[in-house]
Motif scaffolding. Structure first.
Motif, PDB file in Angstrom:
ATOM      1  N   THR A  55       2.822 -37.072  12.289  1.00  0.00           N
ATOM      2  CA  THR A  55       3.158 -37.450  13.667  1.00  0.00           C
ATOM      3  C   THR A  55       2.288 -36.713  14.664  1.00  0.00           C
ATOM      4  OG1 THR A  55       5.436 -37.835  12.967  1.00  0.00           O
ATOM      5  CG2 THR A  55       5.040 -37.636  15.319  1.00  0.00           C
TER       6      THR A  55
ATOM      7  N   GLY B 109       4.704 -48.560  21.076  1.00  0.00           N
ATOM      8  CA  GLY B 109       5.589 -47.414  20.914  1.00  0.00           C
ATOM      9  C   GLY B 109       6.248 -47.024  22.224  1.00  0.00           C
TER      10      GLY B 109
ATOM     11  N   ARG C 205      -0.362 -51.262  14.231  1.00  0.00           N
ATOM     12  CA  ARG C 205      -1.016 -50.192  15.009  1.00  0.00           C
ATOM     13  C   ARG C 205      -2.135 -49.511  14.224  1.00  0.00           C
ATOM     14  NH1 ARG C 205       4.029 -46.688  16.954  1.00  0.00           N
ATOM     15  NH2 ARG C 205       4.648 -47.173  14.816  1.00  0.00           N
TER      16      ARG C 205
ATOM     17  N   GLN D 269      -1.278 -38.451  14.419  1.00  0.00           N
ATOM     18  CA  GLN D 269      -1.361 -39.835  14.884  1.00  0.00           C
ATOM     19  C   GLN D 269      -0.862 -40.007  16.318  1.00  0.00           C
ATOM     20  OE1 GLN D 269      -2.817 -42.341  13.312  1.00  0.00           O
ATOM     21  NE2 GLN D 269      -3.332 -41.050  11.578  1.00  0.00           N
ATOM     22  N   SER D 270       0.101 -39.203  16.724  1.00  0.00           N
ATOM     23  CA  SER D 270       0.632 -39.348  18.081  1.00  0.00           C
ATOM     24  C   SER D 270       0.006 -38.336  19.031  1.00  0.00           C
ATOM     25  CB  SER D 270       2.153 -39.180  18.061  1.00  0.00           C
ATOM     26  OG  SER D 270       2.675 -39.347  19.364  1.00  0.00           O
TER      27      SER D 270
ATOM     28  N   TYR E 294      -0.860 -47.630  21.301  1.00  0.00           N
ATOM     29  CA  TYR E 294       0.250 -46.811  21.791  1.00  0.00           C
ATOM     30  C   TYR E 294       1.164 -47.556  22.757  1.00  0.00           C
ATOM     31  CZ  TYR E 294      -2.395 -43.145  19.592  1.00  0.00           C
ATOM     32  OH  TYR E 294      -3.048 -42.392  18.660  1.00  0.00           O
TER      33      TYR E 294
ATOM     34  N   TYR F 203      -3.090 -39.413  21.570  1.00  0.00           N
ATOM     35  CA  TYR F 203      -3.093 -39.419  23.037  1.00  0.00           C
ATOM     36  C   TYR F 203      -4.212 -38.546  23.602  1.00  0.00           C
ATOM     37  CZ  TYR F 203       1.155 -42.110  23.692  1.00  0.00           C
ATOM     38  OH  TYR F 203       2.073 -43.132  23.732  1.00  0.00           O
TER      39      TYR F 203
ATOM     40  N   ARG G  73       3.463 -42.480  29.416  1.00  0.00           N
ATOM     41  CA  ARG G  73       3.696 -41.407  28.456  1.00  0.00           C
ATOM     42  C   ARG G  73       4.075 -40.114  29.163  1.00  0.00           C
ATOM     43  NH1 ARG G  73       5.741 -39.924  23.775  1.00  0.00           N
ATOM     44  NH2 ARG G  73       4.772 -38.020  22.964  1.00  0.00           N
TER      45      ARG G  73
END
Length: 485
Positions: A393, A275, A303, A396-397, A272, A401, A447
């Motif tokens: 998304t 990104g 990634r 994976q995102s 991460y 996190y 983030r």
């Protein structure tokens, strides 16, 4: 009612007096010749016959081919006979060094499409490709490069059990068209790579060993070497040299289990980090239309590999942890602890803080591994292709996190307040988990800053095409022009 059931649906007068003529037979496909009788030739013949193509195999010595090696529908002949029987397609299923043995068939092969299925012998081949040399030997034939990346297993079991892509290149449009039609008839997906000059890249492709994984594997291996070496120096070598304490038995399992979670945590953070760096770069430049540096581009493309390697390390850490009660050293420690409690007169020992600590870090670890498993499953093409962009998304995102947060909490609960004790820093060296948690915490803080409305709104506008005035002088010119009366 019974009479109605016995009444025919058509009366005699409605029955056609003449039987319609049979439909004309389907046009048979032209014969495909295969020169060579090896494993690839046999697998290719099996696949072609299964697709309804008539096949003739040409060999230098037909009598040497064992009975039953090829399907009964395949005709076995010598090379001259096979070429004469071929319609327009001839597969060259033999090694490139034997191409010269076919020079006597130049006139018979003139005008036919020669499909070169060979691979390069070595990676660093700066000369012409095998297909280009074949084109030089047979200038009157149409040479097409293709099917070299399809394995014999995929040919025998069908295109749906392996890669469906067939890379094709040639200087002849007509030759490529015929090979493309045959590839589609076999159930493959042909991909036109251009002229015959692309054959060198196609021939070298099967020789590459995990081209998209090499960098990620090297990074993960170097991280493991670092944490393993650091743990060996801090917990084994220096205590042995300074105090004579022998703990070399930890090299096989204990030190490995101590290094794996650190590697998994740092590798997950590296997934991460690019990104976030790209987002801050877009905020700083005020546009999305400037290319990222090449190193950042390559990092963004790796990634997925880094995430799967992080999952592998986390899974191994879980398996090693389950093996802890099976170790003999664990039995010795339990016996010694019980002996000390009996000697001290402690009947029912209870450590409230220790119980909470173990419950919390184990729970966070299991949850983090579960979320990582979900990320690994959705990274499979067969699963990821069923998700739309928003779902992919989110997994994976968003879930990524969450997995990173749970992994950080697992590490922090494991360290608890030991991190603030002087005993945790022998030889002024912090524990491995303290080093491993630094980068993930930085990633998580960055983030959180991106989630602030004042920053997230600007980033969303940039990603939707908005540009700052310093990067878009045209808009600035229009803005000034509109102010002029």
């Amino acid at each position: 009612m019974a009479e109605d059931l016995t009444t025919p649906l058509l009366s005699d007068s409605e029955v056609p007096s003449e039987v319609p003529a049979e439909a004309p037979a389907l046009k048979t496909s032209p014969t495909v010749a295969i020169l060579g009788s090896g494993d690839f030739s046999r697998s290719l013949a099996v696949r072609l016959v299964a697709c309804g193509v008539r096949v003739v195999v040409g060999s230098r010595c037909v009598n040497r081919i064992p009975s039953g090696l090829f399907p009964d529908a395949v005709e076995l002949r010598n090379q001259e006979g096979a070429v004469s029987q071929a319609g327009c397609l001839v597969f060259m299923a033999l090694f490139p060094e034997h191409y010269h043995s076919l020079l006597g068939l130049q006139s018979a092969l003139a005008g036919k499409v020669l499909v070169d299925v060979s691979n390069a012998a070595e990676m660093n081949n700066h000369g012409p490709s095998n297909a280009e040399r074949l084109a030089e030997l047979f200038p009157d034939s149409l040479v097409v490069k293709g099917f070299n990346m399809v394995s014999t297993w995929e040919l025998q079991t069908g295109a749906h059990d392996g890669s469906r892509q067939v890379l094709i290149c040639s200087n002849s449009t007509e030759g490529k068209r015929k090979v493309v039609e045959l590839a589609r008839q076999m159930g493959f997906h042909p991909v036109d790579m251009g002229g015959l000059s692309a054959a060198r890249e196609i021939e070298v492709a099967p020789l590459r060993l995990f081209p998209s994984w090499s960098g990620s594997i090297v990074v993960t291996f170097l991280l493991f070497l670092f944490f393993y070496g650091y743990g060996f120096l801090r917990g084994i070598l220096l205590p042995f040299l300074a105090q004579g304490h022998n703990a070399f038995y930890r090299l096989a399992l204990g030190l490995v289990n101590e290094s794996l979670p650190a590697v998994a945590l740092v590798t997950l953070a590296l997934v991460y980090f690019p990104g976030l760096f790209a987002a801050w770069l877009q905020l700083w430049k005020g546009t999305k239309y400037q290319r990222f540096p090449s190193w950042l581009d390559n990092w963004l493309q790796r990634r997925k590999q880094l995430g799967l390697l992080s999952f592998l390390c986390a899974t191994l850490h879980g398996v090693y942890s389950l093996c802890q009660p099976l170790r003999r050293i664990t039995l010795y420690r339990l016996v010694n602890t019980a002996y000390r409690q009996v000697k001290a007169g402690v009947e029912e020992p209870w450590d409230e803080v220790g119980v909470w600590r173990s419950e919390l870090y184990l729970s966070c670890g299991v949850l983090g591994l579960g979320v990582l498993s979900l990320l690994a499953i959705t990274s499979l093409p067969s699963v990821g292709n069923t998700l739309n962009w928003r779902e992919f998304t989110f997994v994976q995102s968003g879930l990524g996190y969450i997995a990173l947060t749970l992994s950080i909490m697992h590490t922090l609960f494991f360290g608890w307040d030991f991190t603030f004790h002087i005993e945790a820093y022998p030889f002024y060296m912090p524990p491995s988990y303290v080093l491993a948690v630094v980068l993930p915490c930085i990633i998580l803080v960055c983030r959180c800053f991106l989630l602030l409305p004042c920053i997230s709104t600007r980033l969303t506008r940039i990603r939707r095409g908005w540009e700052s005035k310093r990067n878009c002088p045209v808009l600035q010119h229009h803005h000034v022009a509109n102010r002029i009366p």
